[in-house]
Enzyme design. Structure first.
Site, PDB file in Angstrom:
ATOM      1  N   SER A 268      34.911  48.135  42.404  1.00  0.00           N
ATOM      2  CA  SER A 268      34.018  48.860  43.577  1.00  0.00           C
ATOM      3  C   SER A 268      32.930  49.872  42.344  1.00  0.00           C
ATOM      4  CB  SER A 268      34.821  49.950  44.311  1.00  0.00           C
ATOM      5  OG  SER A 268      34.093  50.412  45.189  1.00  0.00           O
TER       6      SER A 268
ATOM      7  N   ASP B 213      32.649  40.669  51.486  1.00  0.00           N
ATOM      8  CA  ASP B 213      32.785  42.235  50.985  1.00  0.00           C
ATOM      9  C   ASP B 213      31.460  42.828  51.291  1.00  0.00           C
ATOM     10  OD1 ASP B 213      33.170  44.601  49.697  1.00  0.00           O
ATOM     11  OD2 ASP B 213      33.443  43.324  47.795  1.00  0.00           O
TER      12      ASP B 213
END
Length: 664
Positions: free
Chosen positions: A446, A498
């Site tokens: 991330s 995602d």
């Protein structure tokens, strides 16, 4: 849409948002009214007890008051059901009904106070059942009044005042005057200040230093600009996301053209090293996940983590020279040890220090792969969120690198902080002194994946053989030239749909336009969209075929905005009115398009078989390109596909499957 205007100000609620809450209150009021009516009928003529006369009058007025409220609520719900999201005309009488409903709160409040006084009077000695009913009535009245006040506070728009509405009209009539220019500046400044106050309120636990104040202002400006050109209320956005999800599912269920299938089929040349990279990614994902420390370890081992940490960590505390930042009870370091399986002596440096633009990381020796691993933590605190949201672009200038370009500002500053720690503090020199033959590998998930990527670019000249694995990095990270440059040494791993991997300002602008377009052109009322959408998300089934104005239009017509959509995009929201000058046709885009770093491995869920207590999911992986992630996909898994445990599970599944194939 547009926002409801009552009491001379705009509110963050639409005139079609009263159907569901109004129907719920109506059902409660009906049951309440019937119960009081039955009580009054049964006990009629039996109010001779002390205080009974007042009770008789109280119940009689309460029955009439509830009947009036029920009639007004019925009208409110009926009117709110009319029209569509972009056609509020049939609901133009709703403010008058809403004023009437609000006026009825005054006698209801007075009657609730009288009921409380009557119940608390010790001289009243009526039947216990009657007293209990009155107590329930008083409690119900106060609960409804309190929830109404909370609802008003939620839908209150600080920028929807009468002054802003008049500013909008004034500026639209005379944009050339200096007075209008000053009004324009005032409206922009007010919107930015409101967003800044909201951000400060959310981050009230963060120390307010100069860096944070600059970040607050920058992020507030970003939000003000993004929400400036539409008049969407939250329920409009929810309806738009529901419609987009169902439209997306309909498109995915359609059979693909043969040419499209061939375009996405990987050739044997590009799949030669896919299995090797997947095996490496599965190994290094452990380090990226371990950087999260005890929150990740407890999340993935809820029943045994605390016992292991208490039993194993007390004797493994690193010295002060190895660690910076706070690690209370040694939980972070103990979790890293348990997740990676490394020994204490394998760690060169661990930093738990966390501020805006300064994120935790650790440097360790990986003897299995003969690598010095720099693992950067992802988003886990408000400071990290502020770093994520500092999404302005800035130039990345590096010596001997011709492919300089734009990068994400906040993530670049975080990478610069780690770069200075690694080089200036001699951390990497110490590591290579211990293991000079090892290679350098930088990993992160991330925010950590984006930071690791930019850090790898900064270290590339000094360490030409370095490798970087970025797991689920933010989509708006590097300009095209830098993204192409990183294909030689960075591998990005993305799972499914995602959201973060597709998150960039151009993609957010595209999502806003798609929401406005599909909402403005849908011919169903909002409550039907929300109810059908909730059913679809929870229980599945076939996507609903909502009729729209787009049906039956040719391709040339589809390229032109409809009147409803055009008015919603051109119409300046009274509350979020940036009143920007119209951009020139040939001017550069407001937000440069940024891309994912390196070569991209896209892992998708091929099939899923759910059992009573578990689920067996089969994944497939392929090399992909950055254009696949140029649009945000709406899905219930758009958040879960980003989670580090899901990424690790998918990589382990693919790695295990490859190992079984080799053994066969």
């Amino acid at each position: 849409m547009p926002g409801l205007v009552v009491f001379g100000r705009r509110w963050a609620i639409g005139s079609d948002d009263f159907v569901l809450p109004g129907a719920f209150e109506l059902s409660v009021r009906l049951v309440w009214w019937i119960g009081i009516l039955v009580l009054y009928t049964v006990h009629k003529g039996q109010f001779n007890c002390p205080g009974g006369g007042l009770l008789h009058s109280y119940l009689l007025v309460l029955i009439l008051l509830l009947a009036s409220i029920i009639c007004v609520l019925s009208a409110l719900v009926y009117i709110s059901m009319q029209g569509t999201i972009s056609n509020p005309g049939p609901r133009k009488s709703l403010p008058k009904v809403l004023y009437t409903r609000l006026l009825l709160y005054f006698p209801e409040f007075i009657w609730a106070v009288l009921g409380a006084v009557w119940v608390s009077d010790s001289s009243v000695h009526c039947e216990k059942t009657v007293i209990n009913v009155i107590i329930g009535t008083v409690i119900a009245s106060w609960v409804i009044i309190i929830f109404t006040i909370i609802g008003v506070l939620i839908v209150f728009d600080p920028l929807g005042g009468k002054k802003t509405l008049s500013l909008t009209d004034c500026v639209s009539r005379n944009l050339e005057s200096s007075q209008s220019g000053q009004l324009l500046y005032n409206v922009k400044s007010s919107a930015t200040r409101v967003w800044e106050k909201r951000i400060r309120l959310l981050c009230c636990c963060i120390v307010q230093d100069d860096d944070n104040r600059v970040a607050f202002t920058s992020i507030a400006e970003l939000f003000r600009t993004y929400f400036s050109d539409t008049d969407l209320v939250p329920s409009d956005i929810a309806a738009g996301l529901i419609l987009l999800h169902q439209e997306q599912d309909k498109m995915e269920s359609c059979p693909k053209e043969p040419e499209e299938v061939l375009c996405h089929s990987p050739s044997s040349l590009v799949t030669d090293d896919l299995d090797v990279e997947l095996e490496n990614a599965a190994h290094y994902m452990l380090f990226a996940a371990a950087a999260y420390g005890w929150p990740y370890y407890i999340y993935t081992n809820p029943f045994t983590a605390l016992c292991k940490l208490k039993g194993d960590c007390c004797g493994n505390r690193p010295t002060d020279s190895d660690t910076t930042g706070s690690d209370r009870h040694n939980f972070h370091f103990g979790s890293i040890l348990n997740i990676t399986g490394l020994q204490y002596r394998d760690f060169i440096h661990i930093s738990f220090h966390n501020k805006i633009y300064e994120i935790p990381f650790f440097v360790a020796l990986d003897h299995k792969k003969e690598a010095i691993v720099v693992a950067v933590r992802g988003t886990l605190s408000f400071e990290d969120i502020l770093t994520d949201l500092s999404a302005d672009c800035e130039d990345l200038t590096l010596e001997d690198v011709l492919e300089n370009g734009f990068v994400h500002k906040g993530i670049t500053q975080a990478a610069t902080y780690i770069y200075q720690k690694l080089i200036n503090d001699g951390i990497l020199n110490q590591a290579f002194t211990i293991a000079p033959e090892y290679k350098l590998v930088i990993v992160g998930h991330s925010l950590g994946g984006g930071t690791a990527s930019i850090l790898a670019i900064m270290l590339r000249n000094s360490f030409p053989t370095l490798k970087c694995y970025a797991f689920s990095p933010p989509g708006g990270l590097l300009s095209k030239s830098l993204a192409d440059y990183t294909k030689h040494f960075i591998v990005s791993v993305i799972v499914g749909k995602d959201l973060v991997a597709r998150l960039s300002m151009p993609n957010m602008e595209d999502l806003k336009r798609r929401i406005v377009r599909i909402v403005a052109n849908c011919n169903r009322p909002k409550y039907q969209i929300l109810l059908r959408g909730c059913w679809y998300e929870v229980f599945g089934g076939d996507p609903d075929d909502f009729p729209t104005e787009l049906d039956g239009r040719n391709q040339e017509a589809l390229s032109q905005p409809l009147l409803a959509e055009e008015s919603l995009m051109v119409h300046r929201s009274p509350s979020y009115n940036a009143l920007e000058d119209e951009p020139h046709q040939n001017s550069p885009p407001q937000y440069p398009r940024l891309y994912l770093p390196g070569k991209i491995i896209h892992i998708v869920e091929e099939s899923s078989s759910r059992r009573l207590c578990s689920s067996d999911i089969k994944y497939t992986a392929r090399w992909s390109n950055e254009t696949v992630f140029s649009s945000i996909l709406i899905s219930p898994k758009m958040i879960t596909d980003h989670m580090p445990d899901v990424v690790l599970k998918a990589l382990n599944s693919l790695s295990q499957e490859h190992g079984e194939c080799l053994s066969c």
